[in-house]
Design a protein around this motif. Structure first.
Motif, mmCIF file in Angstrom:
data_model
loop_
_atom_site.group_PDB
_atom_site.id
_atom_site.type_symbol
_atom_site.label_atom_id
_atom_site.label_comp_id
_atom_site.label_asym_id
_atom_site.label_seq_id
_atom_site.Cartn_x
_atom_site.Cartn_y
_atom_site.Cartn_z
ATOM 1 N N VAL A 8 0.799 -1.233 0.000
ATOM 2 C CA VAL A 8 0.000 0.000 0.000
ATOM 3 C C VAL A 8 0.830 1.282 0.000
ATOM 4 N N LEU A 9 2.063 1.231 0.470
ATOM 5 C CA LEU A 9 2.890 2.437 0.466
ATOM 6 C C LEU A 9 3.414 2.708 -0.946
ATOM 7 N N TYR A 10 3.578 3.979 -1.286
ATOM 8 C CA TYR A 10 4.115 4.308 -2.598
ATOM 9 C C TYR A 10 5.038 5.525 -2.481
ATOM 10 N N PRO A 11 6.029 5.634 -3.364
ATOM 11 C CA PRO A 11 7.084 6.641 -3.197
ATOM 12 C C PRO A 11 6.604 8.079 -3.132
ATOM 13 N N GLU A 12 5.530 8.406 -3.835
ATOM 14 C CA GLU A 12 5.108 9.809 -3.929
ATOM 15 C C GLU A 12 4.278 10.278 -2.746
ATOM 16 N N GLN A 13 3.853 9.390 -1.875
ATOM 17 C CA GLN A 13 2.967 9.815 -0.791
ATOM 18 C C GLN A 13 3.690 10.748 0.162
ATOM 19 N N THR A 14 2.947 11.704 0.722
ATOM 20 C CA THR A 14 3.500 12.620 1.722
ATOM 21 C C THR A 14 3.071 12.228 3.132
ATOM 22 N N THR A 15 2.154 11.289 3.235
ATOM 23 C CA THR A 15 1.621 10.867 4.526
ATOM 24 C C THR A 15 2.589 9.926 5.231
ATOM 25 N N MET A 16 2.904 10.229 6.487
ATOM 26 C CA MET A 16 3.729 9.362 7.304
ATOM 27 C C MET A 16 2.826 8.332 7.990
ATOM 28 N N VAL A 17 3.133 7.046 7.832
ATOM 29 C CA VAL A 17 2.337 5.966 8.407
ATOM 30 C C VAL A 17 2.969 5.536 9.728
ATOM 31 N N LEU A 18 2.175 5.559 10.796
ATOM 32 C CA LEU A 18 2.690 5.284 12.134
ATOM 33 C C LEU A 18 2.179 3.957 12.677
ATOM 34 N N LEU A 19 3.092 3.172 13.214
ATOM 35 C CA LEU A 19 2.760 1.981 13.986
ATOM 36 C C LEU A 19 2.558 2.420 15.430
ATOM 37 N N GLU A 20 1.493 1.972 16.059
ATOM 38 C CA GLU A 20 1.232 2.367 17.437
ATOM 39 C C GLU A 20 1.781 1.338 18.427
ATOM 40 N N THR A 21 2.398 1.823 19.504
ATOM 41 C CA THR A 21 2.821 0.933 20.582
ATOM 42 C C THR A 21 1.583 0.399 21.294
ATOM 43 N N MET A 22 1.586 -0.895 21.603
ATOM 44 C CA MET A 22 0.406 -1.535 22.172
ATOM 45 C C MET A 22 0.669 -2.077 23.567
ATOM 46 N N ALA A 23 -0.398 -2.515 24.237
ATOM 47 C CA ALA A 23 -0.286 -3.006 25.614
ATOM 48 C C ALA A 23 0.143 -4.470 25.687
ATOM 49 N N GLY A 24 0.097 -5.169 24.561
ATOM 50 C CA GLY A 24 0.546 -6.557 24.535
ATOM 51 C C GLY A 24 -0.452 -7.554 25.083
ATOM 52 N N LYS A 25 -1.744 -7.250 24.949
ATOM 53 C CA LYS A 25 -2.750 -8.199 25.442
ATOM 54 C C LYS A 25 -2.974 -9.311 24.415
ATOM 55 N N GLY A 26 -3.175 -10.516 24.889
ATOM 56 C CA GLY A 26 -3.443 -11.643 24.002
ATOM 57 C C GLY A 26 -2.332 -11.870 22.996
ATOM 58 N N THR A 27 -2.700 -11.951 21.718
ATOM 59 C CA THR A 27 -1.714 -12.186 20.653
ATOM 60 C C THR A 27 -1.355 -10.892 19.925
ATOM 61 N N GLU A 28 -1.558 -9.778 20.599
ATOM 62 C CA GLU A 28 -1.335 -8.463 20.012
ATOM 63 C C GLU A 28 0.132 -8.268 19.608
ATOM 64 N N VAL A 29 0.336 -7.718 18.421
ATOM 65 C CA VAL A 29 1.661 -7.327 17.960
ATOM 66 C C VAL A 29 1.888 -5.861 18.343
#
Length: 277
Positions: free
Chosen positions: A130-151
């Motif tokens: 889904v990412l492409y070179p021309e995009q200006t939007t920064m995509v952020l991964l969120e830190t999680m609490a680690g419940k269950g099988t959460e990544v």
């Protein structure tokens, strides 16, 4: 300059969100790209966006943070759910380009018993599609609490995803104070060490946004329940330390506390009074 805001309802469009932000003295804000439980997004209204951009320029509003729906799970054990994640992320990033130079945040997901390595691989696979070179939007991964099988409950999970993304210059991290405290990172007792670990594992240059939330649960509970500022296990003094930390204070902060607009206004006023220019 203190960049502080909250999560706002999208029901009235961008201009309405901007006016609500101004009414509570917010200069940044977060919003859902669509219904948080999933579904189609509203059609883009370019006149509304233009009116919002004029308002934002007048009032110094910047650093918009779009939040993906909670139902997005890029590492599900079900192919149709992964396909929903793929289509939703691609559409959301495309839509964010109408407001160039802002950010898009998502929960990495839960691997549902497939294993952490498999989950990380699936998330990276979708990002590579889904990412492409021309995009200006920064995509952020969120830190999680680690419940269950959460990544995402460990910094290493996020680093492993980023390492597998070809356009990694489009990737950053959103740190949630409630989540990492619940995950076992002691920001109340030793914030400096937590930030040093983040820097060692991921790199602080990738930290682009902070979800500023108190926690209903104790340290390392892996529960992920947000509380209003000062009424949880973190408390006002800890969050004051977070917003004034020299390695964090330049970042935009977004409240996701259980509040209505008036409550957010009170919390923003409190935090502005605690921020040290």
């Amino acid at each position: 300059m203190f960049k502080i805001g909250c999560h706002l309802s999208t029901s009235g469009g961008y201009l309405a969100m901007g006016k609500n932000a101004v009414s509570i003295d917010a200069n940044v804000f977060q919003f859902f790209t669509r219904n948080p439980r999933g579904g189609a997004a509203k059609a883009i209204d370019e006149k509304d966006i233009a009116a919002f951009q004029a308002l934002a320029k007048e009032h110094g509003i910047s650093d918009l943070l779009a939040h993906a729906p909670y139902t997005l799970n890029a590492c599900s054990d079900k192919a149709h759910i992964r396909q929903f994640a793929r289509e939703t992320m691609a559409d959301d990033i495309r839509r964010m380009e109408y407001l160039p130079g802002n950010m898009y945040n998502f929960h990495p997901g839960a691997h549902m018993g497939q294993g952490m390595e498999a989950g990380i691989g699936m998330i990276a696979e979708i990002l590579n599609e889904v990412l492409y070179p021309e995009q200006t939007t920064m995509v952020l991964l969120e830190t999680m609490a680690g419940k269950g099988t959460e990544v995402g409950g460990r910094f290493e999970h996020l680093r492993a995803i980023i390492d597998k993304v070809m356009l990694s210059d489009k990737m950053g991290v959103c740190l949630d104070t409630c989540h990492i405290y619940d995950a076992g990172y002691d920001i109340a007792g030793d914030l400096d060490s937590v930030l040093a670990e983040f820097d060692r594992v991921i790199g602080l240059e990738r930290l682009r946004a902070i979800h500023l939330n108190d926690s209903k649960n104790p340290f390392s509970s892996h529960k992920d329940r947000h509380e209003t500022i000062g009424n949880g296990s973190l408390g006002v003094e800890v969050l004051k330390t977070v917003i004034n930390h020299p390695r964090l204070k330049h970042l935009p902060f977004y409240l996701e506390t259980p509040n209505e607009l008036e409550g957010y206004g009170r919390e923003i006023a409190l935090l502005r009074g605690l921020y040290e220019e």
